[in-house]
Motif scaffolding. Structure first.
Motif, mmCIF file in Angstrom:
data_model
loop_
_atom_site.group_PDB
_atom_site.id
_atom_site.type_symbol
_atom_site.label_atom_id
_atom_site.label_comp_id
_atom_site.label_asym_id
_atom_site.label_seq_id
_atom_site.Cartn_x
_atom_site.Cartn_y
_atom_site.Cartn_z
ATOM 1 N N THR A 107 0.795 -1.230 -0.163
ATOM 2 C CA THR A 107 -0.012 -0.013 -0.023
ATOM 3 C C THR A 107 0.893 1.359 -0.107
ATOM 4 O OG1 THR A 107 -0.085 0.246 2.333
ATOM 5 C CG2 THR A 107 -1.655 -1.435 1.439
ATOM 6 N N PRO A 108 0.247 2.376 -0.425
ATOM 7 C CA PRO A 108 0.880 3.498 -0.136
ATOM 8 C C PRO A 108 1.075 3.979 1.244
ATOM 9 C CG PRO A 108 -1.109 4.010 -1.115
ATOM 10 C CD PRO A 108 -1.159 2.614 -1.169
ATOM 11 N N TRP A 109 1.816 5.202 1.453
ATOM 12 C CA TRP A 109 1.779 5.485 2.881
ATOM 13 C C TRP A 109 0.593 5.490 3.685
ATOM 14 C CZ3 TRP A 109 6.143 5.803 5.519
ATOM 15 C CH2 TRP A 109 6.288 6.485 6.787
ATOM 16 N N PRO A 110 0.453 4.963 4.887
ATOM 17 C CA PRO A 110 1.813 4.423 5.646
ATOM 18 C C PRO A 110 1.782 2.889 4.744
ATOM 19 C CG PRO A 110 -0.406 3.959 6.793
ATOM 20 C CD PRO A 110 -0.611 5.006 5.795
ATOM 21 N N VAL A 111 3.277 2.557 4.494
ATOM 22 C CA VAL A 111 3.400 1.192 3.709
ATOM 23 C C VAL A 111 3.019 0.071 4.497
ATOM 24 C CG1 VAL A 111 5.146 -0.245 2.600
ATOM 25 C CG2 VAL A 111 5.507 2.603 2.697
ATOM 26 N N ARG A 112 2.360 -0.904 3.984
ATOM 27 C CA ARG A 112 2.064 -1.996 4.523
ATOM 28 C C ARG A 112 1.922 -3.105 3.492
ATOM 29 N NH1 ARG A 112 2.700 0.701 8.240
ATOM 30 N NH2 ARG A 112 1.255 1.138 10.102
ATOM 31 N N LEU A 147 10.084 -0.552 8.453
ATOM 32 C CA LEU A 147 9.481 0.482 9.321
ATOM 33 C C LEU A 147 9.338 0.133 10.673
ATOM 34 C CD1 LEU A 147 6.634 1.435 6.940
ATOM 35 C CD2 LEU A 147 8.558 2.592 7.353
#
Length: 380
Positions: A162-167, A230
């Motif tokens: 995913t985009p921020w937050p990266v998951r 992260l």
């Protein structure tokens, strides 16, 4: 009829007001001994009886056996939920190749889906997570258990970043109503059953975000895994961080299914407590024919066999099963009398000395179920 447009919201439906109390969680775990054990014993006795009666009586007994098996599985689900909610499970934090884990579990469950006329489709990008590998496997199996129980279509699994937050986001999508009933005012199935509660509880123990949307006859579940880089950055500024001992996860295989093939009651009595302590749900059979019949609708995640039963029929069955599920774990138990037997032709079969069952069997199971390296992108 056109459904009114509305903005999708991925909120857990009917989410529980709070976590289970410790007392209630411990009470649920007692069900494993109070109810599941007698039901398992009754199923084993019925299986023995089926070998001695005529075909007509066997057919009538089989009609009783399936509801009993479903009742036992429901009790075991409640017990697993209670154990996870008790706070005694402390997950390890290790690098996990999430795409490899999803691919492996999907391959293991593909035959079960095909037996029901379904498909498990996967679209997986390379993604990693920092989690407990055994608990991640349990979560993936629990998610597919729930989806296979309710789906009226094929099951789609996708893994993306995913985009921020990266998951690392795992998405499971399936239709829980038939296509011709999407617009019909029929009662929706109860998706919030024990299988779903187990998925939720596993996500809570692993510290994962789990969201679900049921709309228009389609259910979409999203599970977000933190990216390891992260997590490491956050750990550097978290002064209250404490290390977790992975050994505290005393039932790393909770929710997984094993098949024990042995005609020796003594050996069965030695292996069953070991597997049950690790969280396995175990079915026991005494012959290759019984194993074949039991696996028609779905394969277990592990098979433990007695080397005394080695022969052309067993070798052929093992080869056939491994051809359909190459990642399935096979362990052959050998004693001093059978240790001289040559290895079966089945690739991937592991051997365990009977005298060292308690020490070596858990290690072999964990090592065999570790996913191997996969390509960066998998499209099946």
């Amino acid at each position: 009829m056109t459904l009114p447009a509305r903005k999708p919201t991925f909120d857990p439906p009917d989410a529980p007001d709070g976590a289970l109390s410790t007392e209630l969680a411990l009470l649920l775990t007692q069900l494993s001994h109070e109810a599941a054990q007698p039901l398992t014993e009754a199923l084993d006795r019925m299986q023995s009886l089926l070998r001695t009666v005529d075909a007509g009586s066997a057919a009538r007994l089989s009609m009783i056996r399936e509801p009993m098996r479903r009742a036992r599985d429901a009790v075991l689900l409640a017990s697993q939920i209670g154990r996870l909610a008790s706070g005694r499970v402390r997950p390890a934090r290790d690098p996990v190749a999430l795409h490899a884990s999803v691919h492996q579990v999907a391959e293991q469950r593909r035959r079960e889906a095909m037996a029901r006329g379904l498909q498990i489709r996967t679209q997986l990008l390379a993604a990693e997570a920092e989690a407990d590998q055994a608990l991640v496997n349990s979560l993936l199996h629990a998610l597919l258990d729930w989806a296979l129980w309710h789906t009226r279509s094929s099951i789609e699994l996708s893994l993306v970043l995913t985009p921020w937050p990266v998951r690392s986001r795992l998405e499971c999508r399936f239709a829980f109503r038939d296509l011709d009933q999407f617009d019909a005012p029929v009662q929706l199935p109860k998706l919030d059953d024990l299988r779903w509660r187990l998925v939720q509880q596993l996500c809570e123990v692993l510290g994962l975000e789990c969201q679900r949307l049921d709309e228009g006859g389609v259910s979409v579940t999203r599970i977000d895994f933190p990216v390891p880089q992260l997590k490491e950055w956050v750990a550097q500024i978290d002064l209250s961080r404490t290390d977790i001992d992975p050994g505290l996860n005393t039932q790393p295989f909770a929710g997984m299914h094993a098949l024990l093939l042995s005609a020796d009651p003594g050996l069965v009595g030695e292996i069953l407590p070991i597997l049950e302590r690790l969280g396995w749900t175990v079915d026991t059979v005494a012959s290759v024919d019984e194993a074949f019949q039991l696996c028609l609708d779905g394969l277990p995640q592990a098979v433990v066999t007695d080397a005394v039963l080695r022969g052309p029929d067993l070798d052929q069955w093992c080869t056939h099963v491994m051809a359909e599920a190459p990642s399935l774990c096979f362990v052959e138990v050998v004693s001093a009398d059978s240790a001289a037997l040559p290895f079966a032709r089945t690739r991937g079969l592991q051997r365990c000395q009977r005298e060292r069952l308690s020490q070596d069997l858990p290690v072999l199971l964990r090592a065999a179920l570790e996913p191997g390296e996969q390509a960066l992108t998998l499209r099946l």
